[in-house]
Design a protein around this motif. Structure first.
Motif, PDB file in Angstrom:
ATOM      1  N   ASN A  59       1.820  19.154 -25.319  1.00 32.29           N
ATOM      2  CA  ASN A  59       1.779  19.445 -23.890  1.00 32.29           C
ATOM      3  C   ASN A  59       0.937  20.691 -23.640  1.00 32.29           C
ATOM      4  OD1 ASN A  59       2.240  19.968 -21.191  1.00 32.29           O
ATOM      5  ND2 ASN A  59       4.442  19.550 -21.295  1.00 32.29           N
TER       6      ASN A  59
ATOM      7  N   ALA B  98      -4.050  10.568 -22.473  1.00 24.73           N
ATOM      8  CA  ALA B  98      -3.306   9.834 -23.498  1.00 24.73           C
ATOM      9  C   ALA B  98      -1.898   9.509 -23.024  1.00 24.73           C
ATOM     10  CB  ALA B  98      -3.259  10.652 -24.783  1.00 24.73           C
ATOM     11  N   VAL B  99      -1.256  10.466 -22.357  1.00 20.09           N
ATOM     12  CA  VAL B  99       0.099  10.242 -21.837  1.00 20.09           C
ATOM     13  C   VAL B  99       0.093   9.091 -20.836  1.00 20.09           C
ATOM     14  CG1 VAL B  99       1.946  11.230 -20.441  1.00 20.09           C
ATOM     15  CG2 VAL B  99       0.889  12.605 -22.225  1.00 20.09           C
TER      16      VAL B  99
ATOM     17  N   ILE C 289       0.269  13.492 -31.212  1.00 17.12           N
ATOM     18  CA  ILE C 289      -1.005  13.271 -30.541  1.00 17.12           C
ATOM     19  C   ILE C 289      -1.564  14.640 -30.183  1.00 17.12           C
ATOM     20  CG2 ILE C 289      -2.086  12.435 -28.422  1.00 17.12           C
ATOM     21  CD1 ILE C 289      -0.421   9.991 -28.546  1.00 17.12           C
TER      22      ILE C 289
ATOM     23  N   LEU D 269       3.714  14.128 -28.104  1.00 14.48           N
ATOM     24  CA  LEU D 269       2.460  14.418 -27.429  1.00 14.48           C
ATOM     25  C   LEU D 269       2.404  15.905 -27.103  1.00 14.48           C
ATOM     26  CD1 LEU D 269       3.442  11.364 -26.232  1.00 14.48           C
ATOM     27  CD2 LEU D 269       1.184  11.584 -25.225  1.00 14.48           C
TER      28      LEU D 269
ATOM     29  N   THR E 187      -3.845   4.888 -26.782  1.00 14.92           N
ATOM     30  CA  THR E 187      -4.132   6.192 -26.190  1.00 14.92           C
ATOM     31  C   THR E 187      -5.613   6.530 -26.190  1.00 14.92           C
ATOM     32  OG1 THR E 187      -3.743   7.268 -28.333  1.00 14.92           O
ATOM     33  CG2 THR E 187      -1.875   7.136 -26.804  1.00 14.92           C
TER      34      THR E 187
ATOM     35  N   ALA F 141      -5.158  15.205 -23.570  1.00 15.96           N
ATOM     36  CA  ALA F 141      -3.736  14.900 -23.727  1.00 15.96           C
ATOM     37  C   ALA F 141      -3.174  14.183 -22.498  1.00 15.96           C
ATOM     38  CB  ALA F 141      -2.953  16.186 -23.981  1.00 15.96           C
TER      39      ALA F 141
ATOM     40  N   PRO G 218       7.081  13.059 -24.587  1.00 14.54           N
ATOM     41  CA  PRO G 218       5.901  13.522 -23.847  1.00 14.54           C
ATOM     42  C   PRO G 218       5.836  15.039 -23.706  1.00 14.54           C
ATOM     43  CG  PRO G 218       7.522  12.727 -22.310  1.00 14.54           C
ATOM     44  CD  PRO G 218       8.116  12.510 -23.683  1.00 14.54           C
TER      45      PRO G 218
END
Length: 450
Positions: A38, A84-85, A59, A36, A5, A81, A23
């Motif tokens: 959002n 990274a996703v 994350i 992760l 990531t 973010a 996610p």
């Protein structure tokens, strides 16, 4: 995970194994997940969910404060973010070697996707699109869900603008592509019907060389799609026009449609728990897709017969006083509304057929003409009742009366409560069909009548 990531592990054991990635769905956090954060969802909601059900790791973008979570929760800091996703989704996608099915179209893509899934899931593990989360923005969600145990990635490819389907195809390069039809949906936001054709052309251009493309032989606008540079097999499905997969002897029953399909030199019977010729067309496309993957005909027949109709897509519900309510209010385009009215008239028989129609959005300059055409069709079908709601839908009512439908059969409403009171007095045994764009929330009206 930190390396993939582009982040930094600031807390936690580097060798800890994670079993899945979430996610940003804070409603479904599991203890062995990497979550992760959002940025498009309320930070407070995510914090509350993380406290109640701490995952294995999170994350976290650099600009957000470290939440008060147990020290066993590992923390990876990342600059952004969203990046990274995507980095994680693309990494996971590179580990997989699964066939990709991409399905698009102005109408019918969700139903066709559901049909294909109903057939394939008998013998395959399928990761598929859910709901209307079908644009490029949501693609990482499905790539992250793939595991070595999965056999097929089944994607309904919608679009909110030009290049959306193209961007999805650039990532996954479908082995099998489908364009169910080319209609007026999103014509307003795209800027014209020629732009809708351009948007669907992106599927043809996006299928990988050697792939298979399924096109609708009955759709006149689909003929405008260019296959000149397509490097694969083209297969057409249709009912009225000659096609490789030909629908014949369509029959309405109490449970849905029965029909024959002439395919690969054979003529076989099928049934679906859905009404309308347009759904037979969707089924023909689904038959072609799964045959290209080697699924035997008996499995196709079983899958189609057992599929579960989608919520709010011609969903038949028993209402009060023996009325039948047809909830087709997930969304609305002119062609879909026309198909729905035709089906209403065919299945009503001797029962009163009443259409409850609302505004169709995203039509731009085409809006007035489209609503007027629906009114003309309502008059030609001689419906027992036409109820309209919304500023644009008033044109449906006016056109219906102007084209011969008895004005006593037509009522326009601007107040939802008054509309519900009026509908509660509909004749017993009537069939009420509900169709409008999503923003009008016609499902709430249906709920009040059940």
């Amino acid at each position: 995970m930190a390396r993939i990531t582009g982040g930094t592990l600031v807390r936690g054991e580097p060798e800890r194994v994670l079993q899945s990635v979430n996610p940003g769905y804070w409603q479904s956090i599991c203890h062995n997940q990497l979550f992760l954060v959002n940025r498009l969802v309320s930070w407070n909601k995510q914090m509350e969910a993380l406290k109640n059900n701490p995952p294995a790791a999170i994350i976290l973008p650099n600009e957000l404060p470290l939440p008060p979570l147990p020290t066993r929760v590992a923390v990876i800091r990342v600059p952004r973010a969203s990046s990274a996703v995507w980095r994680l989704a693309l990494w996971n996608w590179k580990q997989m070697k699964v066939p990709v099915i991409g399905i698009t179209g102005s109408t019918g893509k969700s139903t066709t996707t559901t049909m294909v899934d109903a057939i394939l899931k008998q013998t395959h593990r399928v990761v598929r699109t859910h709901g209307n989360l079908n644009t490029f923005f949501y693609l990482p969600t499905y790539l992250l869900r793939l595991s070595p145990a999965d056999d097929i990635l089944l994607l309904e490819m919608g679009m909110s603008s030009l290049h959306n389907i193209a961007r999805q195809c650039q990532v996954v390069r479908p082995h099998v592509g489908v364009v169910t039809n080319v209609g007026e949906a999103h014509v307003g936001s795209l800027g014209g019907l020629d732009q809708v054709v351009r948007a669907k052309q992106e599927m043809i251009d996006g299928v990988r060389p050697g792939g298979i493309l399924f096109l609708n032989a009955d759709c006149s606008r689909s003929q405008q799609l260019s296959t000149r540079h397509f490097q694969g097999t083209i297969c057409k499905f249709g009912i009225d026009q000659p096609a490789d997969i030909q629908g014949e002897e369509l029959q309405y029953t109490k449970e849905g449609m029965r029909f024959y399909a002439r395919v690969e030199g054979r003529r076989l019977p099928f049934r679906i728990p859905l009404f309308g010729e347009h759904n037979v067309s969707n089924a023909l496309a689904a038959i072609g897709v799964v045959r290209s993957l080697g699924v035997p005909f008996p499995a196709i027949q079983r899958g189609l017969a057992r599929m579960r109709p989608l919520h709010m897509r011609f969903q038949v519900i028993q209402g009060r006083q023996r009325r039948t309510l047809i909830n087709d209010a997930w969304n609305a385009s002119p062609s879909a509304m026309q198909e729905g009215l035709s089906v209403l008239k065919k299945i009503a028989g001797n029962q009163p057929a009443i259409a409850v129609l609302g505004d169709m959005h995203e039509l731009g300059q085409y809006s007035r003409f489209a609503h007027t055409q629906i009114g003309k069709q309502a008059a030609s079908l001689n419906l027992d009742g036409l109820i309209t709601f919304g500023s644009q839908a008033k044109a449906i009512a006016s056109a219906a009366i102007a084209n011969g439908l008895d004005s006593r059969q037509v009522t326009h409403f601007t107040n939802r409560r008054a509309l519900i009171r009026f509908l509660s007095q509909a004749p017993e045994n009537a069939i009420l069909y509900f169709k409008a764009s999503r923003k009008l929330h016609f499902e709430r009206i249906v709920q009040r009548l059940t």
